[in-house]
Design a protein around this motif. Sequence first.
Motif, short mmCIF file in Angstrom:
data_model
loop_
_atom_site.label_atom_id
_atom_site.label_comp_id
_atom_site.label_asym_id
_atom_site.label_seq_id
_atom_site.Cartn_x
_atom_site.Cartn_y
_atom_site.Cartn_z
N VAL A 255 8.93 -7.08 -44.64
CA VAL A 255 7.74 -6.54 -45.11
C VAL A 255 7.92 -5.10 -44.26
CG1 VAL A 255 5.04 -6.50 -44.69
CG2 VAL A 255 6.36 -8.61 -45.05
N PHE A 256 8.62 -4.22 -45.14
CA PHE A 256 8.73 -2.86 -44.37
C PHE A 256 7.65 -1.90 -44.14
CE2 PHE A 256 8.10 -0.33 -48.30
CZ PHE A 256 8.25 -1.28 -49.39
N SER A 257 6.38 -2.36 -44.45
CA SER A 257 5.07 -1.49 -44.68
C SER A 257 4.57 -1.88 -43.25
CB SER A 257 4.21 -1.97 -45.58
OG SER A 257 3.87 -3.20 -45.59
N GLU A 258 5.12 -2.94 -42.45
CA GLU A 258 4.70 -3.13 -41.11
C GLU A 258 5.99 -2.95 -40.11
OE1 GLU A 258 2.62 -6.75 -40.63
OE2 GLU A 258 1.55 -6.44 -42.72
N ALA A 259 7.13 -2.97 -40.64
CA ALA A 259 8.26 -2.99 -39.79
C ALA A 259 8.51 -1.13 -39.39
CB ALA A 259 9.28 -3.53 -40.36
N ILE A 260 8.42 -0.37 -40.29
CA ILE A 260 8.35 0.85 -40.08
C ILE A 260 7.42 1.67 -39.80
CG2 ILE A 260 9.31 3.00 -41.33
CD1 ILE A 260 10.84 1.13 -43.51
N SER A 261 7.55 2.05 -38.48
CA SER A 261 6.17 2.65 -37.99
C SER A 261 5.30 3.76 -38.94
CB SER A 261 6.24 2.94 -36.46
OG SER A 261 7.25 4.04 -36.33
N SER A 262 6.16 4.68 -39.25
CA SER A 262 5.70 5.62 -39.92
C SER A 262 4.86 5.35 -41.35
CB SER A 262 6.95 6.64 -40.57
OG SER A 262 7.79 5.79 -41.34
N LEU A 263 5.13 4.01 -41.79
CA LEU A 263 4.45 3.51 -42.91
C LEU A 263 3.20 2.67 -42.56
CD1 LEU A 263 7.52 1.95 -45.30
CD2 LEU A 263 6.13 4.33 -45.57
N LYS A 264 2.97 2.50 -41.19
CA LYS A 264 1.95 1.65 -40.98
C LYS A 264 0.52 2.65 -41.04
CE LYS A 264 3.71 -1.58 -37.50
NZ LYS A 264 3.97 -1.86 -35.91
N ASN A 265 -0.52 2.22 -41.40
CA ASN A 265 -1.73 3.00 -41.76
C ASN A 265 -1.59 4.02 -42.54
OD1 ASN A 265 -2.70 1.36 -39.41
ND2 ASN A 265 -1.76 2.79 -38.09
N SER A 266 -0.78 3.77 -43.58
CA SER A 266 -0.31 4.88 -44.73
C SER A 266 -1.59 4.71 -45.69
CB SER A 266 1.13 4.50 -45.40
OG SER A 266 0.79 4.91 -46.65
N LYS A 267 -2.29 5.63 -45.98
CA LYS A 267 -3.27 5.75 -47.15
C LYS A 267 -2.78 5.19 -48.19
CE LYS A 267 -7.15 7.51 -45.23
NZ LYS A 267 -8.34 8.30 -44.96
N GLN A 268 -1.48 5.59 -48.76
CA GLN A 268 -1.08 5.21 -50.06
C GLN A 268 -0.51 3.94 -50.16
OE1 GLN A 268 -0.17 8.10 -48.62
NE2 GLN A 268 -1.94 9.18 -49.86
N LEU A 269 0.49 3.30 -49.18
CA LEU A 269 1.15 2.09 -49.15
C LEU A 269 0.27 1.20 -48.31
CD1 LEU A 269 3.75 0.67 -50.16
CD2 LEU A 269 4.51 1.42 -47.93
N SER A 270 -0.43 0.20 -48.84
CA SER A 270 -1.08 -0.83 -47.97
C SER A 270 -0.15 -1.90 -47.47
CB SER A 270 -2.25 -1.32 -49.05
OG SER A 270 -2.83 -0.43 -49.81
N PHE A 271 0.88 -2.20 -48.53
CA PHE A 271 1.85 -3.47 -48.04
C PHE A 271 3.02 -3.11 -49.02
CE2 PHE A 271 3.19 -7.62 -49.42
CZ PHE A 271 3.38 -8.06 -47.97
N GLY A 272 4.08 -3.49 -48.30
CA GLY A 272 5.05 -3.34 -49.18
C GLY A 272 6.29 -4.35 -48.39
N LYS A 273 6.90 -4.99 -49.46
CA LYS A 273 7.83 -6.13 -49.01
C LYS A 273 8.95 -6.05 -50.19
CE LYS A 273 7.74 -10.73 -50.08
NZ LYS A 273 7.06 -12.14 -50.24
N ILE A 274 10.06 -6.33 -49.50
CA ILE A 274 11.30 -6.50 -50.39
C ILE A 274 11.57 -7.85 -50.01
CG2 ILE A 274 11.98 -4.23 -50.85
CD1 ILE A 274 13.98 -4.59 -48.62
N TYR A 275 12.51 -8.40 -51.04
CA TYR A 275 13.01 -9.97 -50.53
C TYR A 275 14.13 -10.29 -51.73
CZ TYR A 275 10.42 -11.05 -55.07
OH TYR A 275 9.93 -11.00 -56.27
N ALA A 276 15.07 -11.18 -51.33
CA ALA A 276 16.03 -11.58 -52.10
C ALA A 276 16.27 -13.03 -51.75
CB ALA A 276 17.31 -10.76 -51.48
N SER A 277 17.02 -13.49 -52.68
CA SER A 277 17.45 -14.88 -52.48
C SER A 277 18.84 -15.28 -53.24
CB SER A 277 16.44 -15.86 -52.93
OG SER A 277 16.04 -15.73 -54.02
N TYR A 278 19.26 -16.25 -52.70
CA TYR A 278 20.59 -16.76 -53.35
C TYR A 278 20.31 -18.21 -53.60
CZ TYR A 278 24.98 -19.46 -53.77
OH TYR A 278 25.83 -20.46 -53.93
N ASN A 279 20.28 -19.13 -54.74
CA ASN A 279 20.35 -20.45 -54.69
C ASN A 279 21.36 -21.12 -55.66
OD1 ASN A 279 18.79 -22.59 -56.16
ND2 ASN A 279 18.00 -22.87 -54.01
N LYS A 280 21.71 -22.38 -55.20
CA LYS A 280 22.53 -22.95 -56.20
C LYS A 280 21.92 -24.32 -56.28
CE LYS A 280 27.13 -24.73 -56.73
NZ LYS A 280 28.29 -25.11 -55.97
#
Lengths: 988, 484
Positions: free
Chosen positions: A592-617
């Motif tokens: 959840v990069f919107s919370e991890a990156i301090s400059s994005l916290k409390n951003s008016k434009q970005l309320s929430f941002g998350k990237i994810y990835a997975s591998y599965n067999k």
Amino acid sequence: QKMTIKGKVIDAEQKPLAGASVFVAGKNESVYTDKDGEFSIAANSGDKLSVAYVGYKRQTILLTSSSNNIRVILENEENQLAELVVTGALGIKRSARELGTSTQTIKDDYLNQGKTINPLTGLTSKVSGLRVNMYDSKVDPQIQIVMRGSRSLNRTKNEPIYVLDGVPVPTIGRINPNDIEEITVLKGANAAALYGSEGVNGAIMITTKQGAKGRGRVTFSNTTTFSKVMMLPPAQNTFGQGVNGAYVATQYESWGPAFDGTMKNFGSVLPDGSQPQALYAAPTKDNRLDLFDTGLNMQNDLSFSGGDDKSTYFLSVQDVTIKGIIPEDESRRTGARFNGTRKFGKLNTSYNVNYVLFNKNTTPDGPWITAYQLPANFDFTTMRNWQDKNSTANPAHFFTDQQKNPYFQIDNYRDDTRQQTLNGKIELDYQFTPWFKALYRFGYYSTIAETRSTVGKFEGIGQRNVNGSVNDGSDNFRKVNSDLILNFNKDFGKFTTRLLLGQNLRSDYTKAHNLSSANLLFSDLFNQGSALGQLAGRSAITKFRSLATYGEFTAGYNNYLFLTLTGRNDWVSTLSKENRSYFYPGVSTSFVFSEAISSLKNSKQLSFGKIYASYNKTGNNTLNPYSLNNPYSQANGFPFGNLVGFLPGSTFPNPDIEPEFVTSYEAGIQLGLFNNRLNFEGAYVFSDSKGQIFNATTSRATGYASARVNAGRLTNSVVELNLNGDIIRNANFKWNLGFNYTYINNQVKELFEGLESFNIFRQSYANIGQAYPSLQVSDYKRDPDGNVIINASNGNPVVATDPVHLGTMVPPHQMGLNTMVTYKNLSLGAQFDWRMGGWLYSEIVPRMYTAGTHPATVEFNRQPFIYPNSVIETSPGVFVPNTSVLSRGDKAFWQAQGAVQSNTAAKSDFFKMRELNVTYNLPAKLLAKQNVIKEARVSFIANNLFLIRHKDNTYGDPEYLYNDTDGYISFRQVPPYRTFGFNVNVVF
Amino acid sequence: CEKFLDVNDDPNNPVNQNLPLSAKLPAALLSTVNQEAIQLNQLGSFWGGYWGTNSEGINQYFKEKTYDGPSIRHQRDGIPIWENGFQNLLYYQLIKEQGQAEGAGYYSGISKIMQGWTFLRLVDIYNNIPFDDALQGTKFPTPRYEGGQVVYQKSINLITDGINEVKAAGTDATIARADIIFNGSKQLWAKFGNTIKLRALIRQSQTNNQAYIAAEIQKIQAEGSGYLELNQNATLKPGYENTAGKINPFWETYYRNVQGATTAAYDNLRPTSFLIDQYKMRNDPRMAKIYQAVAGDYKGVLFGNPTASAEYNRAATSALRGPQENGNAAAGLLKSALQPLVLMGSFESLFLQAEAAQRGWIAGSAKTFYEQGIQASFTYNEVPTASFAAYNAQPSVDFDQATDKISAIITQKWLSLNSINGIEAWSDYRRLGLPAIPNSLGAPSPAARPLRLMYPESERQTNNAEASRQGGDQVTVDKVWWNN
């Protein structure tokens, strides 16, 4: 002490909020704010007053004796995405932020917008990556679901697993949609990893409603809709019945002379000596439509819910009656559900039971197959009273003996089904310590189906004779599922960890049997005991069992970085002892990069941002029980006395079949923008299925029609985009727009033994380098410019020896668009669906060519003609335009053209308005004057209001397919229809 | 845990290992004879000049009447001769393998003879087909085609092997019951095998393949059992019962269902005028046994007639005669619901021998074989033996008076095979143009005749590279190898 509280509800920008609901917790008092955001409600000092409004955080105020003229400021509900909790695999709720995979949740109101009878229909075009097709199932709406493209060449094995309140069930088509709280779609194997093989195509998780603590709530709803046939394959109306251009009173095919407006003899002389006649003229309307009724669908729902500190309950009953578009087709579904929970100290228990009785009575496909082949002037309205012994409607005197009166078929050929479904679960959940909890869940699902097919005996001469028959069947199924799940949680500073260990047991049992007689003695007594000759019948028992152990470990850092590892081992009964145990792993991560990156916290434009990835067999086993051997059976009349005769099946068996493995990778991003007014989610998925178990159609010269093999590789590259936003959001007016898009690039990479092509089903193929399934059909022999080559000696187009490949039968582009406009108490919702890039094949059309009812057969006025743009091959490779060789234009010619399959294939592109819904909520003010009704609303609803098709597709609705196939329209299916009607919903 | 999962033994059906050979052979034989007597005989009876449709049935059998190759090869609505043929071949393949493993020579030998029969049939209909690569499951998923002539030779060798295996077989208590054609008679299987080989050699009469033919005739002679003789019919007798699905299928398809109602085929099918004329021309007593008179006369139809004139209405033309129209006595073709089903009549064997003798391939009098052939046909069609002499004395029948002996033999063979083995009639017409059957009035052009079938759609879908390698694939253009 009762007092009247007045107040005003405003938002953070001081604007009044109209239509916010204001209620006293635990009491039967609720009102809505007026256009100025003001309200007035009776309450006592000490009560809790709650104010709720969509898109805002709920506020609760403790009333004191001095409370009055209160101002309630509702804050925007921020970080909706951040706080979202979803139902994950095994029915375990988890925070959406930690998921390294893609899921989508559809809430009950959105799901039920179209008031569908089969709840899955409500998912259509609402979930990216999910393709839902309605197919013809008459008065029992059924659908086909494929998630993120086909992973298996076995076309029946691409369905996701259905999980009802944590318990896998074979189907949920008969569940009352009003019982559903929400459906969570776990997309693909990665999200459903803990389900193992069964979850390889993703999971559809249904959560049914629970009662809530507080006063009981009673809801009643009635939905009444009407169904009308939307389209029929077009027919010509210039030539009528006869043969070779001449009128024949007893021939049904439309190869007679052109309509001339005269009265002509129609059929043979009746018993009273009269000769029936018919007007030989083109009708002003499509007579075939007279055969179809206006269908009626009626749903009545009643539910009760409530609860106290320790327990909750939800009880519902539903009755659905459908009268089909085919006369006399009808079904009725009556069901009841009870969901309950109860706490005993640290032990939470929940249980539910659902019973559904489903009755269906239909006629097989005969009436409309006949209708497509009858002449345009055939008057259906005079054919209803077939019992009249002195009528041409009577089977003994029907105008032709090569077809049967459709109304006689409707009355005389009946299929009756009575199915009872009983399912339920018991769940025990014990919190041993704050960090350790155990859950045991037992699920049971059973169906008992009694079927009866009857044909009434009709004594007639030759082909007019109908043998009476009866076939009674019984089909019993039961499924037991048991899960034991141990859940460990422990936090270490900023680190959180969770370990989940589970064990699953599953057992399926089917027993089916039937008893039939094809030779009844009496026309109105359907019993095998009153028959000539021997009875037929058999029974079949099928058992499937599996065991699994699985585990999942999740670690989180500071609530914004997560890593999940999964592993599962399956043991299945259908593979050989050597191959039946298999293990497979998975890993996923989210950030959840919107919370991890301090400059994005409390951003008016970005309320929430998350990237994810997975591998599965995922190991997958699509093999049915008893498939390792070739079964022998007696046929062709055996046994004769004590002489037995057994023949092998036509599938080459393979005792060494192994599980197949699907590897998938997924990466995605989730964004909440502008205070969550705009949400975006994008995902890319790649899946690779190897060593596929499938039943490969083989050359009959191998001795077998097909072979069970462990070969073939399919890949899917999938792009999914979801965009959802409130374009306008203010007190009185809200406009929400949602859009989803899916692109699936499906490719066959390898096939059995280095083959380039495998036939799957009739005209559908798996071809290396192309999408599966591909449409490949016979075509004309053509010159390099694509002109049809004509046989110079007889004018017939030459048929090419090799089939031609047209394209995929599954549209690779799918788009869903939905919009909801709310103005005060009025709302309008609409759902659009757009699919592009696929092909379909029609089986109706060849028969219409043969019968001379297809418009193509009159294009050249039944005269010899020069085939347009045709050429003649004068010597090999030399083509000259055909200016003189005439094609015959008669029945023999057109029947042969109908057999050239490229003539009956078309692109399946379409754009459709799937749902329209206009709802009026009765204003709170109106309801405030009484104490009985809490909420009330009325809706107008419609399905399939309009459809735009590719210009070449005159065959039917590209979505409305035959019997769970891809891109296949058959004469057996009833025509597509649209429905419209209204709904009334009242809460007491 | 192990026990919990051990539930994968099929409780519904036996598998290969559970079943003795005697439980398999009857089903394979019945399946072959059904295909011969219904599916193949029907197509052959149209294309061999026997059958047409009355005006009511004008839209029935349309693809046969118009030589519509694509419709015939169609997977769904076509005529699956290829598919059924290879399926039957597989049944024998599995019996052959088990028979060889168990040393059961009767079973493996009979399977080889029947495989030979079926391969020859498929060549006659499709020309080049797979042989060596065929019937091996996934070992050869796209079996290689071999030339029709090669398959002919390999099939003849297979039958030779089969005859030898049957003759060498030890005592087998099960065979008399399981062999529902010859009840385990070694001699009849040998004669039958030789007769199939003779048929395959006669088929090559126009191919300039004399040395091969002579060598093969020599082998038959050396074997010594001879051919099927007078009244030695290869018929199937499973023990038909008078209940739906267990009745003789010819009866159930072309006459009456179990309730006694006439079938669609009975209502719509009629003899051709050409056939009726041939009977009438010879005052043939078989005609009255096989067909019903209409207003005191016998009346046929025109094959492929595109117009529906009243003259050819159902009621104005001669339908098949059965016991119900014959005072409950056996009629010519329709004797009883339980009658044996014909695979090969002795009359065919006799006419084959007549032709071979006439061509000087075998010893014996062509005239004798010819007359015996007619007598066998009379017997089969319930014509009293006494009528033979007068019939045979007519100039149109008398072998000695015939100017073209081959034509006389083929014409009488054609009359004897009527509605029993149409494919042989069609093959003789393709080979010799005899008798002078008029073309279908629905033919794509007046000279276009059906010469073979297109490879089926199923083969185009699964083995197209091989099918395409065989060249032209048109019903009225491309020939089978022996058709010069």
